[in-house]
Design an enzyme around this catalytic site. Structure first.
Site, short mmCIF file in Angstrom:
data_model
loop_
_atom_site.label_atom_id
_atom_site.label_comp_id
_atom_site.label_asym_id
_atom_site.label_seq_id
_atom_site.Cartn_x
_atom_site.Cartn_y
_atom_site.Cartn_z
N ASP A 180 -1.36 -0.63 6.08
CA ASP A 180 -1.60 0.01 7.37
C ASP A 180 -3.07 -0.03 7.78
O ASP A 180 -3.41 0.41 8.87
CB ASP A 180 -1.15 1.47 7.32
N ASP A 193 -0.34 5.13 0.73
CA ASP A 193 -0.68 6.10 1.78
C ASP A 193 -0.62 5.43 3.15
O ASP A 193 -1.32 4.44 3.40
CB ASP A 193 -2.08 6.66 1.55
N ASP A 226 0.86 -1.17 0.00
CA ASP A 226 0.00 0.00 0.00
C ASP A 226 0.90 1.23 0.00
O ASP A 226 2.09 1.15 0.35
CB ASP A 226 -0.91 -0.02 1.23
#
Length: 341
Positions: A225, A28, A26
């Site tokens: 995250d 961001d 990922d």
């Protein structure tokens, strides 16, 4: 492959960068936040790649085309090709192309990334509900997206035009904090129309399929995250995952994670890809990791000292075992405060 019921973070004697052939990362909250590289991200990625691990960047953000994202990652210090970036615009464009004829017009509510992905699939982006679209697609358009774009989507959907969404992330991390994501915009159209979109992005299968088709990964590790996109997407794809605590997920959310939100591994940041992972061992009525022992009864208890992350891993085992396949509702604030998490 994930377990049927994960009750503890897994251990690994080998560095994760050696144990898996491809990292599906990922962006961001993992590689950058607000455009700036997250601490240790660049060095960790370079080291993992130099050791033979392939890197692929998998994002639900449909705003920026892969070439722009690749240039950004390159500017941060990790040379990247556009082919190494997979976004939800590509996944939703493939989904539409499988259901609509070649050359079909698609009303775009979002940014340039969506338009490029649609053209790649032989579809024609249009801007108005009066252009006789065969489909409506909605993706993150950034803070400049005009309110009137939502009205165009509603006009078309009310006429029976099928509606697609790149993803439904309610929030997106920025350099100033947490901002509304595409999911918040999708809710606006859902409330106004009462319709439901077909969604392509993480954690749903179309995004995982797009990623595997484009990367050819055989033994991938999802790195993210967010529990409800990255980790759940890995669970749905039946592949292992690493949660890093540099984005939106905190310790309390991790301890309360339901079955499909429990990562295989947990670490502070991307340096966790470069190391093995400590084993969590059942001990008496609790669980031990490093110098910490955790148990769950009427509440969570933690004894010992050492690396705070080891304490968190032990607490995960206690909380997840206590919860079974459900969600543990034990108060975790006091023990997490002791770990500084």
């Amino acid at each position: 492959m994930h377990e049927t019921v994960r009750t503890s973070p897994a251990g690994s004697e080998r560095a994760l960068s050696a144990a898996y052939d491809t990292a599906l990362l990922d962006l961001d909250g993992v590689v950058y936040a607000g455009g700036a590289a997250i601490a240790h991200a660049v060095d960790s990625l370079l080291t993992a790649r130099d050791g033979g691990m392939r890197l692929a960047y998998v994002t639900n953000n449909a705003l920026r085309p892969p070439q722009v994202v690749a240039e950004h990652i390159t500017e941060l210090g990790v040379p990247t090709e556009a082919s190494e970036v997979i976004n939800s615009a590509q996944a939703v464009a493939r989904l539409i192309s499988e259901q609509q004829p070649a050359g079909a017009k698609v009303l775009v509510i979002g940014g340039e990334g969506l338009r490029i992905a649609l053209r790649e699939r032989g579809l024609v982006p249009v801007e108005s509900a009066d252009d006789d679209p065969a489909a409506v697609v909605q993706g993150y358009g950034g803070p400049e997206l005009q309110w009137g774009r939502f009205a165009e989507a509603c006009y078309a959907i009310a006429r029976g035009v099928p509606w697609y969404a790149s993803n439904t992330d309610l929030t997106i991390p920025s350099g100033r904090g947490i901002a509304p994501g595409n999911g918040a915009a999708v809710e606006v159209v859902r409330i106004a129309t009462g319709a439901e979109p077909q969604v392509a992005g993480k954690p749903l299968p179309p995004m995982h399929r797009e990623t595997i088709l484009r990367t050819g990964a055989e033994h991938p590790l999802v790195v993210g995250d967010r529990l409800d996109t990255d980790i759940e997407g890995a669970y749905n794809g039946q592949v292992d995952s690493l949660l890093v605590l540099t984005g939106v997920t905190d310790g309390a959310q991790l301890l309360a994670a339901r079955l499909e939100h429990r990562p295989t591994y947990v670490d502070a940041d991307l340096r966790g890809m470069l190391t093995g992972q400590p084993e969590v061992v059942a001990e008496g009525d609790g669980f031990r990791c490093g110098g910490w022992t955790a148990r769950a009864g009427e509440g969570l208890e933690l004894d010992g000292e050492g690396e705070p992350l080891d304490g968190l891993r032990a607490l995960c085992a206690a909380a997840w075992t206590h919860a079974g396949a459900g969600v543990c509702e034990l108060d975790s604030g006091k023990v997490l405060a002791r770990l500084g998490l």
